[in-house]
Design a protein around this motif. Sequence first.
Motif, short mmCIF file in Angstrom:
data_model
loop_
_atom_site.label_atom_id
_atom_site.label_comp_id
_atom_site.label_asym_id
_atom_site.label_seq_id
_atom_site.Cartn_x
_atom_site.Cartn_y
_atom_site.Cartn_z
N UNK A 177 3.53 -0.95 -9.18
CA UNK A 177 4.27 -0.37 -10.30
C UNK A 177 3.73 -0.79 -11.66
N UNK A 178 3.15 -1.97 -11.77
CA UNK A 178 2.70 -2.41 -13.08
C UNK A 178 1.28 -2.96 -13.01
N UNK A 179 0.58 -2.87 -14.11
CA UNK A 179 -0.79 -3.36 -14.18
C UNK A 179 -0.84 -4.84 -13.79
N UNK A 180 -1.77 -5.17 -12.93
CA UNK A 180 -1.89 -6.54 -12.44
C UNK A 180 -1.35 -6.72 -11.05
N UNK A 181 -0.58 -5.75 -10.53
CA UNK A 181 -0.14 -5.83 -9.14
C UNK A 181 -1.37 -5.83 -8.24
N UNK A 182 -1.37 -6.67 -7.23
CA UNK A 182 -2.48 -6.76 -6.29
C UNK A 182 -2.11 -6.00 -5.02
N UNK A 183 -2.98 -5.10 -4.61
CA UNK A 183 -2.76 -4.26 -3.45
C UNK A 183 -3.57 -4.81 -2.28
N UNK A 184 -2.89 -5.23 -1.22
CA UNK A 184 -3.58 -5.70 -0.02
C UNK A 184 -3.72 -4.55 0.96
N UNK A 185 -4.94 -4.34 1.44
CA UNK A 185 -5.23 -3.22 2.33
C UNK A 185 -5.86 -3.70 3.62
N UNK A 186 -5.64 -2.92 4.67
CA UNK A 186 -6.15 -3.23 6.00
C UNK A 186 -7.20 -2.18 6.34
N UNK A 187 -8.47 -2.53 6.11
CA UNK A 187 -9.56 -1.57 6.20
C UNK A 187 -10.34 -1.76 7.51
N UNK A 188 -10.02 -0.95 8.50
CA UNK A 188 -10.67 -1.00 9.81
C UNK A 188 -10.69 -2.43 10.35
N UNK A 189 -9.55 -3.08 10.30
CA UNK A 189 -9.43 -4.46 10.77
C UNK A 189 -8.01 -4.70 11.26
N UNK A 190 -7.81 -5.84 11.90
CA UNK A 190 -6.49 -6.19 12.42
C UNK A 190 -5.65 -6.94 11.39
N UNK A 191 -6.28 -7.32 10.28
CA UNK A 191 -5.58 -8.07 9.23
C UNK A 191 -5.91 -7.44 7.88
N UNK A 192 -5.15 -7.82 6.86
CA UNK A 192 -5.45 -7.35 5.50
C UNK A 192 -6.76 -7.99 5.06
N UNK A 193 -7.78 -7.16 4.85
CA UNK A 193 -9.12 -7.69 4.56
C UNK A 193 -9.73 -7.11 3.28
N UNK A 194 -8.93 -6.38 2.52
CA UNK A 194 -9.43 -5.81 1.27
C UNK A 194 -8.29 -5.82 0.25
#
Length: 235
Positions: A177-194
Amino acid sequence: MDRQILQAMREHAQRDYPREACGLVVVVDGRGKYVPCRNAAEGSEHFILPAEDYAAAEDMGEIVAVVHSHPDVPAQPSEADLVSCEASGLPWHILSWPADDLRTIVPSGYEAPLVGRQFSHGVLDCYTLIRDWYRRERCIDLPDFARRDDWWKSGEDLYMRHYAEAGFVAVSQDQPEQAGDVILMQLRAKVANHAGIYLGDGHMLHHLHDRLSSRDVYGGYWQEITRCVLRYKGL
């Protein structure tokens, strides 16, 4: 460059070829000495000098320079070399091998750009980008965490394990919602790796493996693979 040190560097580069060789120049009893170290990196395109090797060299004398080789490529420093040289506070000697060309760089205040930086895991990667953005845009120094190559392939959930320690709290599953929020993504993996940083107006800043860091629209695929959104405490 002392001829004996240079020759020792050449011999080490030849022994470790085609992997990068790394070592340290140490002053022992008033004389310079080249101390070969191990390269703990799993691949052949960069080097990781183990902390215990560095400590052992410190026990010998004063460390005055870092050395590594560039197999089959020029001695031109990479962006990761420039950043790491700054972090070390020491001169770096880069020896291309087998071309046998030497180049020296020294700390000069270099900072990698936030957009368009080259990828080098552990030096210039998605978490480094987050740390650099927070330091430059928010004057907040985030802690660094040790991470081995391909940590996500072994199921190490480093982002989820350390985000609270770094000063973040989870605020959403998929909606920054606001600048500076960190987005954790799960990119072809079993854990959040991006991870990426939300910049506002539907855009994020992130650094994919083996690509240049970029400013992209957040949504679609990126939202589909989002695991959670973090916010720094107090912002």
